[in-house]
Design a protein around this motif. Structure first.
Motif, PDB file in Angstrom:
ATOM      1  N   LYS A 146      -2.966  -5.214   0.850  1.00 26.47           N
ATOM      2  CA  LYS A 146      -4.242  -6.484   0.840  1.00 26.47           C
ATOM      3  C   LYS A 146      -3.608  -7.054   2.702  1.00 26.47           C
ATOM      4  CE  LYS A 146      -4.949  -6.550  -3.549  1.00 26.47           C
ATOM      5  NZ  LYS A 146      -4.599  -5.253  -4.105  1.00 26.47           N
ATOM      6  N   ASN A 147      -4.916  -8.120   2.401  1.00 21.78           N
ATOM      7  CA  ASN A 147      -4.577  -8.427   3.748  1.00 21.78           C
ATOM      8  C   ASN A 147      -3.844  -9.468   3.498  1.00 21.78           C
ATOM      9  OD1 ASN A 147      -6.600  -7.576   5.013  1.00 21.78           O
ATOM     10  ND2 ASN A 147      -8.249  -8.690   5.249  1.00 21.78           N
TER      11      ASN A 147
ATOM     12  N   TRP B 114       0.505 -11.323   5.182  1.00 29.24           N
ATOM     13  CA  TRP B 114       1.008 -10.656   6.067  1.00 29.24           C
ATOM     14  C   TRP B 114       2.530 -10.876   5.193  1.00 29.24           C
ATOM     15  CZ3 TRP B 114       5.056 -14.921   8.570  1.00 29.24           C
ATOM     16  CH2 TRP B 114       5.018 -14.083   9.530  1.00 29.24           C
ATOM     17  N   LEU B 115       2.821 -11.293   4.219  1.00 28.11           N
ATOM     18  CA  LEU B 115       3.751 -11.216   3.310  1.00 28.11           C
ATOM     19  C   LEU B 115       3.533 -10.591   2.394  1.00 28.11           C
ATOM     20  CD1 LEU B 115       6.335 -13.921   4.388  1.00 28.11           C
ATOM     21  CD2 LEU B 115       6.380 -11.603   4.423  1.00 28.11           C
ATOM     22  N   THR B 116       3.910  -9.117   1.807  1.00 27.04           N
ATOM     23  CA  THR B 116       3.971  -8.616   0.317  1.00 27.04           C
ATOM     24  C   THR B 116       4.448  -8.430  -0.633  1.00 27.04           C
ATOM     25  OG1 THR B 116       3.363  -6.683   1.401  1.00 27.04           O
ATOM     26  CG2 THR B 116       1.456  -7.623   1.377  1.00 27.04           C
ATOM     27  N   ASN B 117       4.217  -8.272  -1.765  1.00 27.19           N
ATOM     28  CA  ASN B 117       5.617  -8.796  -3.225  1.00 27.19           C
ATOM     29  C   ASN B 117       6.024  -6.565  -2.193  1.00 27.19           C
ATOM     30  OD1 ASN B 117       3.940  -5.322  -3.336  1.00 27.19           O
ATOM     31  ND2 ASN B 117       2.707  -6.829  -5.549  1.00 27.19           N
ATOM     32  N   ARG B 118       7.254  -6.950  -2.877  1.00 30.68           N
ATOM     33  CA  ARG B 118       7.745  -6.324  -2.457  1.00 30.68           C
ATOM     34  C   ARG B 118       7.660  -4.354  -3.060  1.00 30.68           C
ATOM     35  NH1 ARG B 118      14.119  -8.337  -5.234  1.00 30.68           N
ATOM     36  NH2 ARG B 118      13.628 -10.535  -3.405  1.00 30.68           N
ATOM     37  N   LEU B 119       7.247  -3.712  -3.902  1.00 28.60           N
ATOM     38  CA  LEU B 119       6.947  -2.992  -3.751  1.00 28.60           C
ATOM     39  C   LEU B 119       6.061  -2.246  -2.701  1.00 28.60           C
ATOM     40  CD1 LEU B 119       6.669  -0.451  -5.822  1.00 28.60           C
ATOM     41  CD2 LEU B 119       4.241  -1.165  -6.888  1.00 28.60           C
ATOM     42  N   SER B 120       4.600  -2.805  -1.813  1.00 27.34           N
ATOM     43  CA  SER B 120       3.791  -2.928  -0.808  1.00 27.34           C
ATOM     44  C   SER B 120       4.247  -2.818   0.370  1.00 27.34           C
ATOM     45  CB  SER B 120       2.773  -4.299  -0.897  1.00 27.34           C
ATOM     46  OG  SER B 120       2.496  -3.677  -1.773  1.00 27.34           O
ATOM     47  N   THR B 121       5.914  -3.607   0.019  1.00 30.90           N
ATOM     48  CA  THR B 121       6.193  -3.721   1.558  1.00 30.90           C
ATOM     49  C   THR B 121       7.965  -1.969   1.770  1.00 30.90           C
ATOM     50  OG1 THR B 121       7.146  -6.071   1.648  1.00 30.90           O
ATOM     51  CG2 THR B 121       8.193  -4.846   2.733  1.00 30.90           C
TER      52      THR B 121
ATOM     53  N   ILE C 160       3.791  -6.929 -11.086  1.00 30.49           N
ATOM     54  CA  ILE C 160       4.877  -6.697  -9.936  1.00 30.49           C
ATOM     55  C   ILE C 160       4.365  -7.503  -8.461  1.00 30.49           C
ATOM     56  CG2 ILE C 160       4.251  -4.259  -9.140  1.00 30.49           C
ATOM     57  CD1 ILE C 160       3.329  -3.365 -10.886  1.00 30.49           C
ATOM     58  N   ASN C 161       3.346  -8.013  -8.631  1.00 27.63           N
ATOM     59  CA  ASN C 161       2.817  -8.742  -7.593  1.00 27.63           C
ATOM     60  C   ASN C 161       3.136 -10.412  -7.561  1.00 27.63           C
ATOM     61  OD1 ASN C 161       2.564  -8.865  -4.772  1.00 27.63           O
ATOM     62  ND2 ASN C 161      -0.896 -10.050  -6.022  1.00 27.63           N
ATOM     63  N   VAL C 162       4.862  -9.954  -7.018  1.00 27.13           N
ATOM     64  CA  VAL C 162       5.315 -11.525  -7.769  1.00 27.13           C
ATOM     65  C   VAL C 162       6.526 -11.984  -6.683  1.00 27.13           C
ATOM     66  CG1 VAL C 162       5.501 -11.594 -10.193  1.00 27.13           C
ATOM     67  CG2 VAL C 162       6.948 -10.270  -9.048  1.00 27.13           C
ATOM     68  N   LYS C 163       6.923 -12.598  -5.762  1.00 28.85           N
ATOM     69  CA  LYS C 163       7.770 -12.551  -4.813  1.00 28.85           C
ATOM     70  C   LYS C 163       8.948 -12.120  -5.302  1.00 28.85           C
ATOM     71  CE  LYS C 163       6.149 -17.546  -3.936  1.00 28.85           C
ATOM     72  NZ  LYS C 163       6.759 -19.205  -4.617  1.00 28.85           N
TER      73      LYS C 163
END
Lengths: 227, 84
Positions: free
Chosen positions: A35-36, A38-45, B46-49
């Motif tokens: 997504k747009n 800067w800091l995404t979730n751990r899976l995206s990183t 999934i989309n959590v901190k």
């Protein structure tokens, strides 16, 4: 109905409807699109890190024109990696155990590298058929051998992937059958077979990743010669 | 609010058939429903901190169960291992 150990490789079918398409389209769904932010979730990183690693590794030896292949090679790598690793889960179907699928991946891509080379730099790409420094009497034989080696590349690519994965799955099934069958008879041997099964599973995880890598690496090598 | 605009979790059990009747079952409607379901699962697990392996593991476990269901007819015919 007799159990054949090859039954695990039949394409999944629910009441006559082939489910191959669904099982092929499931792995790409596991990758969230960035997504747009800067800091995404751990899976995206993690996913971005992996993609950067793969792209850098594949694109470093290629010249500027070869970078046009970045998207297809990286997505092929991610697809094969996911399909192979997902196939190690119980009861799942691995599309890459089907020779048809691997040939469908290998043959067009190899042909694309070959035609790119023949179209843009025909003499350089045909020059690869004769290694430098061969003694003169050997030249005709060597050209023949190199041509056969060139034409067998797509077959080798497809069969390598198929054979490695099929053999791995078969071994796992055989050894687990042996473990379960031995359990009531000689439990100690059954424990030994369980150890072997654990080691084999670790090997299969490694093979799944290595085979995906080798497939894409060889394609990038064939590209380097021709672009 | 009106029945058609409530989410599934807010619909009472007795109202379920009526709610199902108001659903949009065209291909676009089904696709939008699947997308919404995936989006809510993704945002919740999934989309959590500080996510961990749990979000993806639940998904993969569900995939295993689904594959088991797809292969059940075939697996249940294996005779020498007893029951499945």
């Amino acid at each position: 109905m007799n159990l054949s150990f090859f039954d695990q490789f039949t394409s999944p079918c629910l009441m006559g409807i082939p489910l191959t398409l669904i099982s092929l389209m499931f792995p790409p769904l596991l990758f969230p699109s960035p997504k747009n932010r800067w800091l995404t979730n751990r899976l995206s990183t993690l996913q971005s890190w992996l993609l950067h690693l793969i792209t850098k590794q594949l694109m470093t030896p290629l010249n500027q024109k070869g970078h046009k292949w970045a998207l297809i090679l990286t997505s092929l790598m991610m697809l094969l990696l996911t399909i192979n690793l997902l196939g190690l889960l119980p009861y799942t179907f691995t599309p890459t155990t089907q020779l048809s699928m691997n040939m469908a991946l290998a043959f067009p891509l190899w042909l694309a590298t070959l035609l790119t080379g023949l179209r843009n730099q025909p003499s350089a790409s045909l020059g690869h058929l004769l290694p430098e420094g061969t003694p003169t009497p050997l030249i005709p034989a060597l050209i023949l051998i190199e041509t056969i080696s060139l034409l067998i590349r797509p077959l080798a690519l497809g069969v390598r992937l198929t054979a490695n994965l099929t053999a791995g799955h078969l071994l796992i099934q055989l050894i687990s059958t042996a473990t379960i069958a031995l359990l009531p008879i000689i439990p100690s041997i059954s424990i030994l077979t369980t150890m072997i099964l654990l080691l084999l599973t670790i090997l299969e995880v490694a093979v799944a990743m290595i085979q995906a890598y080798v497939f894409v690496l060889l394609l990038s090598l064939y590209l380097q010669e021709n672009i | 609010g009106p029945l058609s605009e409530r989410r599934l979790m807010d619909v009472k059990l007795g109202e379920l058939p009526a709610w199902l009747a108001t659903c949009d079952v065209s291909p676009q409607g089904l696709l939008a429903g699947v997308r919404k379901a995936w989006g809510s699962y993704y945002d919740k697990y999934i989309n959590v901190k500080r996510g961990g392996p749990a979000g993806i593991s639940m998904l993969l476990a569900g995939y295993c169960l689904l594959s088991y269901g797809w292969n059940y007819q075939h697996i249940s015919k294996i005779s020498f291992l007893g029951s499945v």
